[in-house]
Design an enzyme around this catalytic site. Structure first.
Site, mmCIF file in Angstrom:
data_model
loop_
_atom_site.group_PDB
_atom_site.id
_atom_site.type_symbol
_atom_site.label_atom_id
_atom_site.label_comp_id
_atom_site.label_asym_id
_atom_site.label_seq_id
_atom_site.Cartn_x
_atom_site.Cartn_y
_atom_site.Cartn_z
ATOM 1 N N TYR B 94 0.831 -1.206 0.000
ATOM 2 C CA TYR B 94 0.000 0.000 0.000
ATOM 3 C C TYR B 94 0.861 1.249 0.000
ATOM 4 C CZ TYR B 94 -3.231 3.567 1.808
ATOM 5 O OH TYR B 94 -3.984 4.701 1.982
ATOM 6 N N VAL B 95 0.454 2.217 -0.840
ATOM 7 C CA VAL B 95 1.071 3.542 -0.834
ATOM 8 C C VAL B 95 -0.076 4.537 -0.730
ATOM 9 C CG1 VAL B 95 2.439 5.191 -2.185
ATOM 10 C CG2 VAL B 95 3.001 2.756 -2.270
ATOM 11 N N GLY B 101 2.448 6.720 -8.070
ATOM 12 C CA GLY B 101 3.003 7.115 -9.363
ATOM 13 C C GLY B 101 4.435 7.613 -9.285
ATOM 14 N N LYS B 133 -8.560 -2.475 -10.821
ATOM 15 C CA LYS B 133 -7.874 -2.327 -12.102
ATOM 16 C C LYS B 133 -6.508 -1.660 -11.950
ATOM 17 C CE LYS B 133 -8.509 -1.424 -16.965
ATOM 18 N NZ LYS B 133 -7.149 -0.912 -17.144
ATOM 19 N N TYR B 139 0.607 -4.622 -11.365
ATOM 20 C CA TYR B 139 1.254 -5.926 -11.252
ATOM 21 C C TYR B 139 1.583 -6.533 -12.609
ATOM 22 C CZ TYR B 139 0.208 -5.711 -6.295
ATOM 23 O OH TYR B 139 0.145 -5.336 -4.983
#
Lengths: 171, 175
Positions: B94-95, B101, B133, B139
């Site tokens: 998680y960010v 980005g 999405k 990934y």
């Protein structure tokens, strides 16, 4: 035939465990994917920090399989963690040799696993099943398992060795 | 953007617990989160930890409007494949939205891969929700394959109705 015992696997069992891992993989049409060796199984399961735990099902000599095996079932599991609910028991492999099915060994192994999970304070047991493996899916659903992929949309992803290496190399 | 990636320590559990909740909210399941900061401290930082953590941190000058400098995390543990042997399972990645980005997610995942390989792992596994999405695209760009799609593997769960009750409970078991 209701004569069998379930016990914790011992170092001497690795040869039978690997044989059955390959039999299960063959049943899943994935036999060529098994690259694990007896040496790795021994080191990883019976060293200072085991990566997995294993139960085996054993029958008396007079009930041995057609090829002379008395260790005829196994379940390989380890503990994982869900940051929402805590500790889980993850069932990696679960197999009973074909000629020993239908006698309750599978159910007993599953009960032993659930007792282990409760004793070690796991919230639930997770595992994966191939969607075309109807007998196994029915076996688990009869016992209250839910299919998280269908019901909640979870998809399993994998990154194999070569891509893993690329990921660790700074660009 | 300046950021650092490091192993999590006990003091990070407060921020990790905060971000776990943020991730659960993003996945629309925050009412399912039962684990507390204290649980994380006990389960991740005792003699036999059940998971390991990595934290992404930015300098003070880039802190969030709420004053946070710990802005991303990954949780992972070692697992086992009966086909390949040692594996690493990435449980959470998680960010915080405002820091996405910028390569932080990629750096966190790279650290998990590195630590996994150092421990002798040859595979990294994780799960993603099929409607997510943005994550699926991320990934795919890292070279990951969807094993549920390609091999039809479904993730299953057997749940205990209440603590202390041995499950599953079936007709066969009651005989």
């Amino acid at each position: 035939m209701a004569n069998f015992i379930l016990r914790k696997a011992e170092p001497n069992d690795v040869s039978d465990i690997l044989r059955m891992i390959k039999e299960l993989a063959k049943y899943e049409e994935m036999e060529e994917q098994v690259i694990l060796t007896e040496k790795e199984l021994l080191e990883d399961g019976f060293g200072d920090h085991p990566f997995y735990h294993c139960f085996v099902g054993e029958v008396p000599k007079e009930k041995q399989s057609s090829e002379g095996f008395t260790v005829v079932a196994f379940a390989m599991y380890y503990f994982t963690y869900d940051p929402w609910i805590g500790k889980l028991l993850y069932l990696e492999d679960f197999y009973v040799m074909e000629e020993f099915r239908g006698f309750g060994m599978g159910s007993h192994i599953l009960r032993l696993l659930s007792e282990t999970a409760v004793k070690t304070r796991c919230s639930s047991m997770h595992f994966i099943v191939a969607e075309n493996n109807t007998p196994s899916i029915e076996f688990y659903k009869r016992r209250g398992a839910s299919d998280l992929s269908s019901e909640e949309g979870w998809r399993l992803f994998a990154i194999d060795k070569e891509d893993l290496k690329k990921m660790t190399t700074p660009k | 953007m300046d950021f650092s990636i490091r192993a999590a320590n006990l003091e990070d559990c407060k921020d990790i617990a905060r971000m776990i909740m943020e991730l659960a909210e993003y996945e629309k399941v925050s009412e399912h989160v039962k684990v507390t900061q204290k649980d994380l401290e006990q389960d991740g930082f005792s003699k036999n930890p059940f998971f390991h953590g990595i934290v992404a941190e930015v300098p003070e000058a880039q802190r969030t409007k709420d004053g946070h400098v710990k802005i991303g995390y990954a949780l992972y543990f070692l697992s086992y494949s009966s086909w390949k042997g040692r594996c690493v399972y990435m449980e959470d990645l998680y960010v915080m939205p405002e820091f996405r980005g910028k390569g932080i997610g990629k750096a966190l995942m790279s650290k998990v891969a590195q630590l996994g390989m150092a421990a002798g792992c040859t595979q990294l596994n994780f799960t993603v929700l099929d409607w997510n999405k943005a994550s699926l695209d991320f990934y795919a760009a890292q070279g990951c394959s969807d094993v549920t799609a390609s091999l039809g593997y479904h993730v299953m769960r057997c749940e205990g109705a209440e603590r202390g009750e041995a499950w599953p409970n079936t007709i066969e078991d009651r005989q």
